[in-house]
Design an enzyme around this catalytic site. Sequence first.
Site, mmCIF file in Angstrom:
data_model
loop_
_atom_site.group_PDB
_atom_site.id
_atom_site.type_symbol
_atom_site.label_atom_id
_atom_site.label_comp_id
_atom_site.label_asym_id
_atom_site.label_seq_id
_atom_site.Cartn_x
_atom_site.Cartn_y
_atom_site.Cartn_z
ATOM 1 N N ASN A 1 0.834 -1.205 0.000
ATOM 2 C CA ASN A 1 0.000 0.000 0.000
ATOM 3 C C ASN A 1 0.866 1.251 0.000
ATOM 4 O OD1 ASN A 1 0.655 -0.805 2.678
ATOM 5 N ND2 ASN A 1 -1.027 0.379 3.530
ATOM 6 N N ILE A 2 0.371 2.279 -0.668
ATOM 7 C CA ILE A 2 1.101 3.533 -0.828
ATOM 8 C C ILE A 2 0.125 4.658 -0.510
ATOM 9 C CG2 ILE A 2 2.391 4.996 -2.421
ATOM 10 C CD1 ILE A 2 2.882 2.358 -4.097
ATOM 11 N N GLU A 3 0.382 5.342 0.610
ATOM 12 C CA GLU A 3 -0.545 6.385 1.042
ATOM 13 C C GLU A 3 -0.157 7.738 0.474
ATOM 14 O OE1 GLU A 3 -0.554 6.035 5.317
ATOM 15 O OE2 GLU A 3 -2.042 4.423 5.217
ATOM 16 N N CYS B 1 -4.160 0.718 -2.506
ATOM 17 C CA CYS B 1 -3.963 -0.486 -1.707
ATOM 18 C C CYS B 1 -2.973 -1.433 -2.385
ATOM 19 C CB CYS B 1 -5.283 -1.223 -1.528
ATOM 20 S SG CYS B 1 -6.568 -0.263 -0.728
ATOM 21 N N GLU C 1 -3.304 -4.545 -3.042
ATOM 22 C CA GLU C 1 -3.925 -5.428 -4.022
ATOM 23 C C GLU C 1 -4.022 -4.758 -5.386
ATOM 24 O OE1 GLU C 1 -4.962 -4.551 -1.022
ATOM 25 O OE2 GLU C 1 -6.316 -6.045 -0.136
ATOM 26 N N CYS D 1 -10.170 -4.364 0.998
ATOM 27 C CA CYS D 1 -11.235 -3.378 1.202
ATOM 28 C C CYS D 1 -12.287 -3.526 0.096
ATOM 29 C CB CYS D 1 -10.655 -1.971 1.222
ATOM 30 S SG CYS D 1 -10.215 -1.317 -0.412
ATOM 31 N N CYS E 1 -11.135 -2.676 -3.468
ATOM 32 C CA CYS E 1 -10.300 -3.707 -4.092
ATOM 33 C C CYS E 1 -11.129 -4.927 -4.492
ATOM 34 C CB CYS E 1 -9.173 -4.117 -3.160
ATOM 35 S SG CYS E 1 -7.869 -2.867 -3.053
#
Length: 128
Positions: free
Chosen positions: A42-44, A52, A54, A87, A90
């Site tokens: 994941n990359i915020e 996410c 996935e 989530c 995804c």
Amino acid sequence: MDLHILIETAKKARENAYTPYSNYKVGCALLTKSGKVFSGCNIENDGLMSICAERVAFTKAISEGEKDFECILVLGGKEELQYTSPCGYCRQFMSEFCDKNFEIYMYYGNDKIDKKTLEELLPNNFSL
Ligand SMILES: [Zn+2]
């Protein structure tokens, strides 16, 4: 495919998670029907455009021409691994590219693993 390979790939990807806001780090490993494995973390972002693990794995695979997917393994948590399932976004995203029997493994520690099909996680998916 040995699940341990997917677990190790997902753990390694999780080390690259960029999570300065939630500190909830997720890694995953996506297996294609041709036998290739694509990882994701994941990359915020401080806007609303975080992505996410996935969807990172799926977009990497699709951008390299893959279209047929066997299963995905997901793991995550703040420090220790905890039960982490995809989530809603995804799940819907996966439903574009995978059939209802696509398998989703959720690994959360030694011998702790849960398996669901996409249909179990997303019954009655939206479809045009
Ligand atoms: Zn997600």
